[in-house]
Design an enzyme around this catalytic site. Sequence first.
Site, PDB file in Angstrom:
ATOM      1  N   ASP A  51     -10.629 -10.482  23.450  1.00 47.22           N
ATOM      2  CA  ASP A  51     -11.209  -9.791  24.602  1.00 47.22           C
ATOM      3  C   ASP A  51     -10.087  -8.995  25.257  1.00 47.22           C
ATOM      4  OD1 ASP A  51     -12.208  -8.956  27.030  1.00 47.22           O
ATOM      5  OD2 ASP A  51     -13.296 -10.819  27.421  1.00 47.22           O
ATOM      6  N   TYR A 141     -19.299   6.997  33.232  1.00 47.56           N
ATOM      7  CA  TYR A 141     -18.453   7.046  32.030  1.00 47.56           C
ATOM      8  C   TYR A 141     -17.454   8.201  32.146  1.00 47.56           C
ATOM      9  CZ  TYR A 141     -17.504   7.813  26.990  1.00 47.56           C
ATOM     10  OH  TYR A 141     -16.927   8.005  25.763  1.00 47.56           O
TER      11      TYR A 141
HETATM   12  P1  NAD Z   1     -18.601   1.404  20.452  1.00 53.95           P
HETATM   13  O1  NAD Z   1     -19.391   1.002  21.629  1.00 53.95           O
HETATM   14  O2  NAD Z   1     -19.308   1.667  19.159  1.00 53.95           O
HETATM   15  O3  NAD Z   1     -17.482   0.303  20.152  1.00 53.95           O
HETATM   16  C1  NAD Z   1     -16.770  -0.363  21.156  1.00 53.95           C
HETATM   17  C2  NAD Z   1     -16.304  -1.689  20.585  1.00 53.95           C
HETATM   18  O4  NAD Z   1     -15.584  -2.379  21.621  1.00 53.95           O
HETATM   19  C3  NAD Z   1     -17.450  -2.630  20.158  1.00 53.95           C
HETATM   20  O5  NAD Z   1     -17.234  -3.105  18.849  1.00 53.95           O
HETATM   21  C4  NAD Z   1     -17.405  -3.773  21.185  1.00 53.95           C
HETATM   22  O6  NAD Z   1     -17.757  -5.034  20.626  1.00 53.95           O
HETATM   23  C5  NAD Z   1     -15.939  -3.751  21.579  1.00 53.95           C
HETATM   24  N1  NAD Z   1     -15.721  -4.350  22.897  1.00 53.95           N
HETATM   25  C6  NAD Z   1     -16.488  -4.231  24.010  1.00 53.95           C
HETATM   26  N2  NAD Z   1     -15.952  -4.937  25.012  1.00 53.95           N
HETATM   27  C7  NAD Z   1     -14.822  -5.500  24.529  1.00 53.95           C
HETATM   28  C8  NAD Z   1     -13.827  -6.329  25.095  1.00 53.95           C
HETATM   29  N3  NAD Z   1     -13.894  -6.750  26.369  1.00 53.95           N
HETATM   30  N4  NAD Z   1     -12.793  -6.706  24.314  1.00 53.95           N
HETATM   31  C9  NAD Z   1     -12.711  -6.319  23.020  1.00 53.95           C
HETATM   32  N5  NAD Z   1     -13.639  -5.543  22.411  1.00 53.95           N
HETATM   33  C10 NAD Z   1     -14.676  -5.130  23.175  1.00 53.95           C
HETATM   34  O7  NAD Z   1     -17.729   2.674  20.862  1.00 53.95           O
HETATM   35  P2  NAD Z   1     -17.209   3.862  19.905  1.00 53.95           P
HETATM   36  O8  NAD Z   1     -18.302   4.854  19.787  1.00 53.95           O
HETATM   37  O9  NAD Z   1     -16.586   3.318  18.697  1.00 53.95           O
HETATM   38  O10 NAD Z   1     -16.114   4.516  20.859  1.00 53.95           O
HETATM   39  C11 NAD Z   1     -14.746   4.184  20.759  1.00 53.95           C
HETATM   40  C12 NAD Z   1     -13.983   4.951  21.809  1.00 53.95           C
HETATM   41  O11 NAD Z   1     -14.144   6.362  21.583  1.00 53.95           O
HETATM   42  C13 NAD Z   1     -14.455   4.683  23.236  1.00 53.95           C
HETATM   43  O12 NAD Z   1     -13.341   4.676  24.108  1.00 53.95           O
HETATM   44  C14 NAD Z   1     -15.337   5.867  23.542  1.00 53.95           C
HETATM   45  O13 NAD Z   1     -15.384   6.140  24.916  1.00 53.95           O
HETATM   46  C15 NAD Z   1     -14.648   6.973  22.757  1.00 53.95           C
HETATM   47  N6  NAD Z   1     -15.577   8.057  22.429  1.00 53.95           N
HETATM   48  C16 NAD Z   1     -16.580   7.850  21.535  1.00 53.95           C
HETATM   49  C17 NAD Z   1     -17.469   8.883  21.265  1.00 53.95           C
HETATM   50  C18 NAD Z   1     -18.620   8.707  20.286  1.00 53.95           C
HETATM   51  O14 NAD Z   1     -19.403   9.639  20.094  1.00 53.95           O
HETATM   52  N7  NAD Z   1     -18.752   7.561  19.651  1.00 53.95           N
HETATM   53  C19 NAD Z   1     -17.307  10.146  21.881  1.00 53.95           C
HETATM   54  C20 NAD Z   1     -16.291  10.316  22.798  1.00 53.95           C
HETATM   55  C21 NAD Z   1     -15.404   9.263  23.049  1.00 53.95           C
END
Ligand code: NAD
Length: 309
Positions: A51, A141
């Site tokens: 976490d 966000y």
């Molecule tokens: P996601 O929601 O698919 O994955 C996030 C992961 O973090 C999940 O596996 C979740 O289990 C884990 N998580 C949540 N809380 C946690 C905690 N307390 N400790 C440890 N793990 C924890 O997100 P994503 O789409 O893979 O995005 C990754 C990053 O990229 C993020 O910072 C997001 O803001 C950024 N981002 C993503 C997109 C997109 O289109 N996917 C676009 C712009 C920016």
Amino acid sequence: MNNILVIGACGQLGAELTLRLRELYGDDRVIATDKKEPLEALQNGPFEVLDVMDMSRVKEVLHKYKITEVYHLVALLSATAEASPRFAWELNMNSLVNILDLAKEGHFKRLYWPSSIAVFGPSTPKLNTPQETFMDPNSIYGISKLAGERWCEYYHEKHDVDVRSIRYPGLIGYKSLPGGGTTDYAVDIYHKAKAGLDFECFLKEDTRLPMMYMDDAVRATIELMDAPANRISVRSSYNLSGMSFTPSEIYEEIKKHYPSFQISYRPDERQHIAASWPQSIDDSVARAEWGWEPAYDLQRMTEVILANL
Ligand code: NAD
């Protein structure tokens, strides 16, 4: 040699980034962590349930594996954050500032933290949004990502922390599922087409947004992390562009492969978030400084996804 820690490795980006980093640097050098149990695909290398809010555990894992580089990917995404604004703020902000502190204290050398096009808002120029411009995000966000960018630049300037960041557009891939963002429709639509089902889109047909194929996003991330420090002038976050399209344009592209595929439109609260974001991004600073160039447009991405899904 670097030892790399990925926090949030089971997410849409984390799963693909971890696998690519393992291909490049070796399975044992890339430690995947998440608060969830490991995905099957990530069982080819070390994994720890972690976490990110538990700082003593984060420190323990950093030392156990002699970590030099951290990719901190955990965030509550745009649509889910609106449902729990306080929790989103605490997770998105406190986790980043805690990790920046660990970098400042010398527990590892280089940090990657993703930002988003959600840092822009209704007053930002929508076409070819420049690197430096007016930013008034109106989603929790986006507010957390903009504040995060300021923290990153502050820690670089005050404490010489080597932190690097990209403002991703909507990320589209077929190997992992999206986690609650405003651009998730552009992943779901391929799954529905492939399954022979109709698709109901939660955005209006003419909502143009910046998007990027996951392979481009992963390559950009690793190229930025590998760039010499003297090529990196932006310590908040880099604009990055791949492609821009509307729901009706992606539908037309998929229809070339599945002529009977049907779409309908039922905009929900995510339309409001999408309406505040740019339509296209000027990424000339990333191109000039560390040589960024996208490889995928809508047509090529659609061919690859439909062939592999
Ligand atoms: P996601 O929601 O698919 O994955 C996030 C992961 O973090 C999940 O596996 C979740 O289990 C884990 N998580 C949540 N809380 C946690 C905690 N307390 N400790 C440890 N793990 C924890 O997100 P994503 O789409 O893979 O995005 C990754 C990053 O990229 C993020 O910072 C997001 O803001 C950024 N981002 C993503 C997109 C997109 O289109 N996917 C676009 C712009 C920016």
